[in-house]
Each structure stands twice: as structure tokens, then as C-alpha cells.
Write a protein that holds these residues in place. Structure first.
Motif, PDB file in Angstrom:
ATOM      1  N   THR A 145       0.832  -1.397  -0.052  1.00 23.79           N
ATOM      2  CA  THR A 145      -0.024  -0.022  -0.152  1.00 23.79           C
ATOM      3  C   THR A 145       0.726   1.467  -0.094  1.00 23.79           C
ATOM      4  O   THR A 145       0.342   2.342  -0.322  1.00 23.79           O
ATOM      5  CB  THR A 145      -1.067  -0.018   1.266  1.00 23.79           C
ATOM      6  OG1 THR A 145      -0.198  -0.096   2.596  1.00 23.79           O
ATOM      7  CG2 THR A 145      -2.073  -1.178   1.285  1.00 23.79           C
ATOM      8  N   TYR A 154      -3.065   2.896  -6.233  1.00 21.21           N
ATOM      9  CA  TYR A 154      -4.665   2.607  -6.098  1.00 21.21           C
ATOM     10  C   TYR A 154      -5.008   1.709  -7.264  1.00 21.21           C
ATOM     11  O   TYR A 154      -5.405   0.485  -6.881  1.00 21.21           O
ATOM     12  CB  TYR A 154      -5.658   3.772  -5.933  1.00 21.21           C
ATOM     13  CG  TYR A 154      -6.782   3.077  -5.432  1.00 21.21           C
ATOM     14  CD1 TYR A 154      -7.285   3.145  -4.345  1.00 21.21           C
ATOM     15  CD2 TYR A 154      -8.007   2.877  -6.541  1.00 21.21           C
ATOM     16  CE1 TYR A 154      -8.503   2.534  -4.155  1.00 21.21           C
ATOM     17  CE2 TYR A 154      -9.163   2.380  -6.268  1.00 21.21           C
ATOM     18  CZ  TYR A 154      -9.358   2.316  -5.105  1.00 21.21           C
ATOM     19  OH  TYR A 154     -10.575   1.603  -4.521  1.00 21.21           O
ATOM     20  N   LEU A 159      -2.848  -1.707  -6.686  1.00 16.64           N
ATOM     21  CA  LEU A 159      -3.503  -2.338  -5.638  1.00 16.64           C
ATOM     22  C   LEU A 159      -4.733  -2.987  -5.890  1.00 16.64           C
ATOM     23  O   LEU A 159      -5.167  -4.132  -5.524  1.00 16.64           O
ATOM     24  CB  LEU A 159      -3.675  -1.399  -4.532  1.00 16.64           C
ATOM     25  CG  LEU A 159      -3.926  -2.161  -3.257  1.00 16.64           C
ATOM     26  CD1 LEU A 159      -3.155  -3.188  -2.681  1.00 16.64           C
ATOM     27  CD2 LEU A 159      -4.341  -1.177  -2.026  1.00 16.64           C
ATOM     28  N   LYS A 210      -9.536  -4.734   6.185  1.00 21.68           N
ATOM     29  CA  LYS A 210      -8.199  -4.275   6.646  1.00 21.68           C
ATOM     30  C   LYS A 210      -8.254  -4.079   7.950  1.00 21.68           C
ATOM     31  O   LYS A 210      -9.240  -3.484   8.622  1.00 21.68           O
ATOM     32  CB  LYS A 210      -8.046  -2.789   5.637  1.00 21.68           C
ATOM     33  CG  LYS A 210      -6.615  -2.502   5.824  1.00 21.68           C
ATOM     34  CD  LYS A 210      -6.444  -1.262   4.818  1.00 21.68           C
ATOM     35  CE  LYS A 210      -7.154   0.085   5.134  1.00 21.68           C
ATOM     36  NZ  LYS A 210      -6.799   1.146   4.373  1.00 21.68           N
ATOM     37  N   GLU A 217      -2.394  -2.421   8.141  1.00 22.25           N
ATOM     38  CA  GLU A 217      -2.449  -2.682   6.500  1.00 22.25           C
ATOM     39  C   GLU A 217      -2.804  -4.311   6.676  1.00 22.25           C
ATOM     40  O   GLU A 217      -2.480  -4.930   5.659  1.00 22.25           O
ATOM     41  CB  GLU A 217      -1.607  -2.281   5.867  1.00 22.25           C
ATOM     42  CG  GLU A 217      -1.438  -0.842   5.825  1.00 22.25           C
ATOM     43  CD  GLU A 217      -2.755  -0.367   5.082  1.00 22.25           C
ATOM     44  OE1 GLU A 217      -3.440  -0.887   4.276  1.00 22.25           O
ATOM     45  OE2 GLU A 217      -3.136   0.951   5.661  1.00 22.25           O
TER      46      GLU A 217
END
Length: 143
Positions: A85, A90, A93, A111, A134
Motif C-alpha cells: 500500500t 490505487y 493495488l 483491512k 494494513e
């Protein structure tokens, strides 16, 4: 909130799950293009040059590989996504979690949870919530 997931965004044969029930069903279906094992994860990484664009990300991915756990029956079990992360966009991911069978909605919901055996050695697993973590667990219910 719209939880519809566009499975064609990443050319998947399946729709990433938006809840744990759908994720468990997806694991049972065992789509061939889903990352469901450490070997699948390695194959995904090696086949995507945009994930190997710089040394910082290579190190982050290697750190993720060290701590990610897949169920013997297939599917993601738990892991710490913090190295990723901090280094992925974004969209990168989202691509990874989608190919692991999880929508970003499910990723965000899970998460901060990690699987814990309580008491140690008992074999009884439960999720423990960690604020600002995370870590992610897809094995048990955090509630």
C-alpha cells in the motif's frame, strides 16, 4: 455506495467478491485466473512488468510474499499489505486484490484484521482488529 465490481476491468473470468460469503463461494468455484496460492502470486508478479518497474516496489513485493498466507484449500488467508500500500498506485493495488478475488470494498472492510489463535495452541482462530493496520484476514469473522 455502489459495490458493483467491473470484472472486465482486469479481464477476469469472475467478479471479485464484495463480502466474505461471496469470497468463500469464489474459492469453491476456483477460477483459473484467480490468485489462490503462493505460486499463483509469483506467476502474477513475474508476468506483469509494470509491477517490476523499480527496486522499491520489488523490495515491497518480496516483503509481501514473505508474510502472505494462502489456505491449503486455495484462496488468500491472511497477510500484511503495508509494504504494497506504500508503494503501489490505487489501480495497481486494485488489480492485485481483484485477481486475489477481493474487491476493494472487501479489502477495505477486512483491512485492520488479523487472524489470531486464542488461546495459543488451541487451534481456535479468531480475527483481532488492529487500528491503522494494513493486515488483512479472510479466514474468520472480525465481529
Amino acid at each position: 455506495m455502489n459495490m458493483n465490481v467491473n470484472n472486465n476491468k482486469f479481464n477476469l473470468s469472475f467478479t471479485p467478491a464484495t463480502n466474505m460469503e461471496a469470497y468463500q463461494s469464489l474459492i469453491q468455484e476456483n477460477p483459473q485466473d484467480m490468485i489462490a496460492s503462493a505460486n499463483d502470486l509469483k506467476t502474477f508478479y513475474e508476468g506483469h512488468s509494470h509491477f517490476k518497474s523499480d527496486n522499491m516496489f520489488i523490495n515491497a513485493f518480496q516483503e509481501f510474499e514473505k508474510n502472505v498466507v494462502f489456505s491449503p484449500d486455495g484462496g488468500f488467508f491472511s497477510g500484511d499489505f503495508s509494504s504494497l500500500t506504500e508503494n503501489l498506485t490505487y489501480r495497481q493495488l486494485e488489480e492485485l486484490t481483484s485477481k486475489m478475488g477481493m474487491s476493494m470494498f472487501l479489502f477495505e472492510c477486512r483491512k485492520g484484521s488479523r487472524c489470531s489463535e486464542s488461546p495459543p495452541g488451541s487451534g481456535i482462530k479468531r480475527c483481532v482488529t488492529s487500528v491503522n493496520s494494513e493486515e488483512l484476514c479472510c479466514y474468520c469473522d472480525p465481529h
